[in-house]
Structures are given as structure tokens and as C-alpha cells.
Design a protein around this motif. Sequence first.
Motif, PDB file in Angstrom:
ATOM      1  N   PHE A 552       0.825  -1.158   0.015  1.00 21.10           N
ATOM      2  CA  PHE A 552      -0.162  -0.116   0.032  1.00 21.10           C
ATOM      3  C   PHE A 552       0.928   1.099  -0.170  1.00 21.10           C
ATOM      4  O   PHE A 552       1.624   1.445   0.949  1.00 21.10           O
ATOM      5  CB  PHE A 552      -0.962  -0.043   1.280  1.00 21.10           C
ATOM      6  N   MET A 554       1.081   4.920   0.130  1.00 28.14           N
ATOM      7  CA  MET A 554       0.522   6.311   0.336  1.00 28.14           C
ATOM      8  C   MET A 554       1.896   7.268   0.668  1.00 28.14           C
ATOM      9  O   MET A 554       1.759   8.494   0.202  1.00 28.14           O
ATOM     10  CB  MET A 554      -0.392   6.398   1.430  1.00 28.14           C
ATOM     11  N   THR A 555       2.574   6.924   1.663  1.00 28.12           N
ATOM     12  CA  THR A 555       3.397   8.102   2.458  1.00 28.12           C
ATOM     13  C   THR A 555       4.545   8.444   1.385  1.00 28.12           C
ATOM     14  O   THR A 555       5.072   7.529   0.669  1.00 28.12           O
ATOM     15  CB  THR A 555       4.149   7.059   3.382  1.00 28.12           C
ATOM     16  N   SER A 562       1.051  12.116   7.452  1.00 28.82           N
ATOM     17  CA  SER A 562       0.012  11.880   8.249  1.00 28.82           C
ATOM     18  C   SER A 562      -1.272  12.518   8.047  1.00 28.82           C
ATOM     19  O   SER A 562      -2.215  12.230   8.310  1.00 28.82           O
ATOM     20  CB  SER A 562       0.347  12.217  10.057  1.00 28.82           C
ATOM     21  N   TRP A 586       8.170   3.639   2.510  1.00 24.65           N
ATOM     22  CA  TRP A 586       7.719   3.160   3.732  1.00 24.65           C
ATOM     23  C   TRP A 586       6.485   2.019   3.030  1.00 24.65           C
ATOM     24  O   TRP A 586       5.267   1.829   3.795  1.00 24.65           O
ATOM     25  CB  TRP A 586       7.047   3.843   4.767  1.00 24.65           C
ATOM     26  N   SER A 588       5.281  -1.027   2.736  1.00 26.50           N
ATOM     27  CA  SER A 588       5.486  -2.282   3.308  1.00 26.50           C
ATOM     28  C   SER A 588       5.256  -3.537   2.437  1.00 26.50           C
ATOM     29  O   SER A 588       4.233  -3.215   1.922  1.00 26.50           O
ATOM     30  CB  SER A 588       4.897  -2.374   4.728  1.00 26.50           C
ATOM     31  N   GLU A 804      -0.663  11.530  17.674  1.00 29.75           N
ATOM     32  CA  GLU A 804      -1.229  12.746  18.082  1.00 29.75           C
ATOM     33  C   GLU A 804      -2.364  12.957  17.334  1.00 29.75           C
ATOM     34  O   GLU A 804      -3.499  13.487  17.493  1.00 29.75           O
ATOM     35  CB  GLU A 804      -0.318  13.782  17.541  1.00 29.75           C
TER      36      GLU A 804
END
Length: 820
Positions: A552, A554-555, A562, A586, A588, A804
Motif C-alpha cells: 500500500f 501512500m506515504t 499523516s 515505507w 511495506s 497525535e
Amino acid sequence: MASRTSELVGRVDPAQSFDVDALLRFAIASVDGFPQTPSQFIVSQFGHGQSNPTFLIEVHSGSLKKRYVMRKKPPGKLLESAHAVEREFQVLHALGTHTLVPVPKVYCLCTDSKVIGTPFYIMEYLEGRIYLDPMLPDVPPTQRNAIYHATAKALAALHSADVEAIGLRSYGKPKDYCKRQVERWAKQYIVSTGEGKSNRNPRMLDLVNWLRKNIPIEDSSGTAAGLVHGDFRIDNLVFHPTEDRVIGILDWELSTVGNQMCDVAYSCLHYIVDISSDEVKKNEGLEFSRIPEGVPSLAEYLAEYCASVGKPWPVAQWKFYLAFSLFRGASIYAGVHCRWILGNASGGERARHAGKKADAIIETAWAFIHRESVLPLHPPQQSVRQENMQHGNGSGDSLNLSGGRFVPNKKVQELRNKLIKFMEDHIYPMENEFYKLAQSDMRWSVHPHEEKLKELARKQGLWNLFIPFDSAARVKKVISDKAIDKLLGAGLSNLEYGYLCEIMGRSLWAPQVFNCGAPDTGNMEVLMRYGDDEQIREWLVPLLDGTIRSGFAMTEPQVASSDATNIECSITRHEDSYIINGRKWWTSGAMDPRCKILIVMGKTDFKAPKHKQQSMILVDINTPGVNIKRPLTVFGFDDAPHGHAEILFKNVRVPSKNILLGEGRGFEIAQGRLGPGRLHHCMRLIGAAERGMQMMIQRAISRRVFDKLIAEHGSFLSDVAKCRIELESTRLLVLEAADQLDLLGNKKARGTIAMAKVAAPNMALKVLDMAMQVHGAAGLSGDTILAHLWATSRTLRLADGPDEVHLGTIAKLELRRAKL
Ligand SMILES: Cc1cc2nc3c(=O)[nH]c(=O)nc-3n(C[C@H](O)[C@H](O)[C@H](O)COP(=O)(O)OP(=O)(O)OC[C@H]3O[C@@H](n4cnc5c(N)ncnc54)[C@H](O)[C@@H]3O)c2cc1C
């Protein structure tokens, strides 16, 4: 009725006599606190037992009277490797110094045969009760029950000793124990029988062949291995003079490191055969005569042991272990008889009948082997309940089934038991192997055994359990072929899966074996919920089948991801294709050689309203322009072969049909994906923490620091209790979130899901940190799984969205509620 230990002594057998003055001189010089000028020194011999002669020493000095026990090898020519008192001393010393296993304290060892003719050692004399007859005649039923209960607990305690931690690593070989034992006792039988010795029984030789062919697989893997007593029977236990608890386990002559199930089976032999009388007949154990009131059945005793030590119910292997114990007993009796014929049996006249006993035991073994069923399929109900409750106190399965809201139903409980067994039989034993490959030059390849385990998991119905029943129903509408049913899990709710996912989380290697690993589960969910018919057939089915894996993406490194509105990757429509340009990191799973599909999040319209700009699109990882730049590491772990990749997408062209749900729907999908898939991380973290607790306790009860076990230090007790409280509270929160997800849906459950997402990694970090602390430097090394579990837990304060962000969600909902 019990015999007092002091009642079991008599005059020294002349055949076993030795130089008493030499013993006295040695004891004065070697035993701390031994009276230096005794007025009286009396030696008598314990009559009970046939092997290493054992003597009571009474020393008087003025009004002071002290008692010790001396144990030596028998005189004469001995069978190879038998009667090793040096080893007895070693194991007693290790257990007495480093564990709470009840054993007599040892004072000194003499290996010089010149002193009294053979090596010997001196140990503490335990004043207590010994039950010579396992029928426990003249004992009230409630006390019988307590005595068997204490016996199972004592065996479990000795089997829980961590041999590495207490310095017994090289005390025996954990693997192939039964294989070696079958050969060893077969050889001893041959040596003890034949011309001029005990009669050789051909049925025994057949038995050897049967055993050779039926050794359980767990024997070669060492899964069932640990400290083995070798002669664990009720009459080798000293009970407290007035309380029904074991204060000493005696007679360690046959102890080693090996397959512990042999000890367990041996401790049950009296249920199958009665060896107490000189005239042994087949089928005369407790099971055939009548189990005295209060004495548990064999299955109940066994279940008590399994629950105490955290072992699975051994229904499949029990026939072998019991038959092996009978075989070994027969070989030992043949040896005793042989020694009697040769004139050096320590048991005196009783040894005369040992040859006949051996033959009767051989017949009993064959009768047992020919039985259709030797154990019930499941442990008796009462014990299952106890088992689960026991597990809750540290051995891993912390579900208290005594009541309460979150009680798994029977179906889930059965799956859970199956999973626990699978983990014990197949996952934990392979962890080191998987790690070895993941640290080698071949790190980015898949261990062949992993694929085999996947097959096995599928066969056992432990496949795709994560799939919620409503998602499964949607797929069934698209694919009517019956074969798909086998790939759609067990029709569980998220709450039900929570109890199972937790078990998988105990090992970092487990989830993918059950096809329940991230990010595949989240990606499969996306396809199940939002994929069209073609996308489901082309990508979901092979993912469900476990033949491919996914990532996936996205980052992005250059923006704060975030907040997914920041992402810059572009997805531009060009005729009947989309062209993708951007840099992701990232991602994964993208390093895994089985990874074939990526779900990429990017922007199809940079000018649309903020949450309508994003889309998700399916990208075959082999499309030209998909450029995997490097694997990233987490505290040095690259998590090979799965990995976390940095990927450059340069003019990657994919067919327009690959868009998920439609342009501008990316945020919507992301919200859906954040539901169940992300809660799975929390469930697994509970499992990781539970493993940490288990290891922490094991270490604390076997490691001594500053003259005490770690478990005896007050600071540890307070810390471990706090860890348990946090773990249990977090488990409830995670189950509550799963329940709300089922009952209220993603949106309404989001507050509780956010709470679970913050609570679970932080709790796991605390528990694992404590477990590492208790392990000292070893805890930070790669020698235990703790550091890797900790590193993975730490990522989940970020990888699932930073704490957060979740805290923001919780606070916003809290304030909104206040306004209402
Ligand atoms: C092991 C691992 C695996 C991952 N796997 C994937 C994957 O498969 N696919 C994928 O796309 N991504 C993956 N990620 C990336 C992960 O999703 C992001 O790291 C995460 O979303 C945070 O984005 P960021 O790193 O850009 O941090 P930023 O967005 O730059 O945030 C940095 C910090 O800012 C603070 N912050 C952020 N928002 C707020 C707020 N609202 N209030 C106060 N402070 C705030 C927090 O302290 C936060 O940690 C993975 C990460 C790790 C470590």
C-alpha cells in the motif's frame, strides 16, 4: 497411607557397604556446617528404589543431631552411562540455586572412587511424607485429589525451568530425544538379556521397531524439549509433613534435556500398568481396576499438567509416548533382573521378579498400542476452563472464561485452541530458521517452509480468518463458484477475530502463515469493499489464495503524510490509461518476491475540493517505470523478506480500469481501510505483549540476582503487576473497539478505535521494555525476539497514523459530546 521419609530406612545391605569412616572424614572436610567432632555417626540405607543406593546419615554432636542423605553409584561393573551421580548433583545444584522447583539442597560431590569405592554426593535430608502406592490407600478422597494436583504442578514446575538460563544448556540434546532413547534402551535391553542373563523377549524387539516408526515429529524439531526428570513418579516426591505440597523431587539419575512428554507419559504409567506387586499382569493399572475416589482420571491429571505448563492436548502423540514409557520400563526391569543375576542389584530380593515384570510390561505396551482410542479428543471440560484461566496468569492465553461480557463462543474457542497448537507445533519452532534466512545474503527470498506452513494452515481451517462475514458475502455475490467459499475465512465478526488475531501476534512470522498479515489484509478489504468484479477476480482471488502479496503506497518522503491531503503523487488520465508519477516510501511488503500488486494513492485532480483530489489505483509491480530504490530499516531491522520500500514511479502507465471506485474517491476508501485492517495491529500488539509477559516471568523465576530470584525482588513484583493491569485493560479496549465496529460501523466506532490505536502500542512498548529489562543485556540483543517485537510495536505509534492524530480524534469527539 504416606510413609515418613525417616521410616523408609533400614540396615545397610552388606552388598552395598562401604568405608563409613572415609565418608565421615570426607563429610567433615567438605560439607559446610557438618559437626567437626561428632559423638555418633550412624548410616542406614533407604530400602525404597532400585538404582543408586541411597543412605541416611545421622550425626550427633553433643545435643545436636543432624541428618544428611548420601547417594552413590552401586558397586561392581555398571552399564555404560548409567548411575551418573555426577549429573544428578549438577541438575540438583542448578535447580536449587536458580529456580523454585522443589529439590533437596546439595552440599558436595566426590568423584574420587578411592574414597568409598564409587563417586557419591551428599544432600539435604527432607523430613516429609512419601506415598509409595499411587492408589493412595487410607488417604481421604479430598487429600488424594490435592496430592495428584500437587504432583501435576510439580512436574509442570520442573518442565518450566529455562535450561539455558540455569546453566544446563549442554545437559542434553533437545532434538531427537525419543529417537536416541529408543536406541539406548533397546541396546540396554540387548545387553541385559540373553544367555546367562534375563530372558530375551522377541516381542520387545518388535516393540522397538514399532516405536522407531512412530516417533512424533515434534521430537526431531525439539518443540516438546526441556528439562526431563526421567523417573517422575509419585513415589519419587517428598510431600510436606502436614501440607499437600511437594517439597522435594528425588532420584534424578535419568534426568537430561529432551522430550518432556516422555516424563508426562511415564508419570501416568500406573493408570495403565500396576508395577507395585512382584506379580505384574497386563491391564492392571488404575484405569482397569478402579480409580480410587478423589484420584483424577488419567485425562484429568494430564489436562491439569497441560494447563499448568501451557502445553497443547497431546491426543495425537499419546499412544507413542505411553508405549515408549512402557518399553523403557521393560528395559529397566530387564537391567535390574540382570544385575540381580550378576549379584549387584541394590534392591535385593525384590529384583528377582524384575524379569517377569519386564515381560508383562511388554505385553501391556502391545495391548495399549492396539487400543483404538487412548485419550479423549479434547481435555475434560473442567480442565479446559482451568487451562484458559491458568494461561491468563502468564503462560500466554489470557482469556478468563469465568464470565464477563467478552467471552468467546465455542466456535471461536475451538479455533483459538487450534491456533495456539499450530503456533506451538509449527511457528515458534521455526522462528530461528526464518530469522537465519532473513539475515543472510538470501534475505529477500521466502523460506520454503513458510509456503508449506501456509498449506497446513489452510488445511486446518486457519486461513483468512480476518474476513468479516459481510465482506465475504459481497465477494460471494461476484464469484458464485463454490470453491471461493474455502477462501473466505470462517464467517467471523471483528470481535470474534480479535481473540484469534491476538494469538497470531505472538510471533512476527505468524500472521502471513495464516494469510492474515499486513498490509495484505487491509488491501484485501479494500478490494472486497470497493473492487469491481474484474478487480476482484484478477487481484483479490490470488491474494485470498495466498499466491501473491501486496503493498500500500501512500506515504511520501517530501510531505507530512499523516495528513494524506498533502500527498503529491500524480495520477493523470491519458486516453484509456492513467500515468503515475511520484515518490513513495515505507511501502511495506513491496520487497517481498511474492508482491505483485500495489494500491497507490495519488491525486487525479489537484484543483478539486481538498478531500476529492485523491484516488487509489491498482498498479502491477512489474509495470515499467515502477522503480524500487531501496529497503528502509526500523532500528536496523529491514524486516526481510517483507521489507519497507522506497519506490519511484516514473511515467507508470496502467489501464484506466485499475482505478478503485472512481476518481476522487481515494479519501473515502482510506477511511474504510482505516477500520478493521488497522484494528488488527492492536489485536496483534496484545499478543506481542502477552509473549513479552510470558518471557519476563520465565526469566524472573529462573535468574538469580543478588542472592534472590528476580521474581523475589519487590520492584519486579510491582512492575509485573502493573504490566498485567495495563495489558488486560488494553485488551478490553481493543475488544470493545472490535465490538463497536461490528455493531455500530466504522464511523461511529472511530473514537474507540482511535483509543485502541494509541493504547495498544504504548502498552506493548511498556511491557516489552520491562521484559527486556528483566532479560538484562540479552533482552536488547538479537538472541531473543523481544527487541524485534519492541521495534515493531514502536513503529505502530506512527505507521497506523501518529498518536497525535488519534488523540486529536478522541479529543474532538469528547468536546463534541460536551457541546451536545
Ligand atoms: C514500519 C513502517 C511501516 C509503514 N508502512 C507503510 C505502508 O505500508 N504504506 C504507507 O503508505 N505508509 C507506511 N508507513 C508510513 C506511515 O504511515 C507514516 O510514517 C505516518 O503516516 C506518518 O507520516 P510521516 O512519516 O510523513 O510523518 P509526518 O506527517 O511528517 O508527521 C511527523 C510528526 O508530526 C506530528 N504530528 C502529525 N500530525 C499531528 C497532529 N495532528 N497534531 C500534533 N502533531 C502531529 C507527530 O509527532 C508525527 O509523528 C509506515 C511507517 C513505518 C514506520
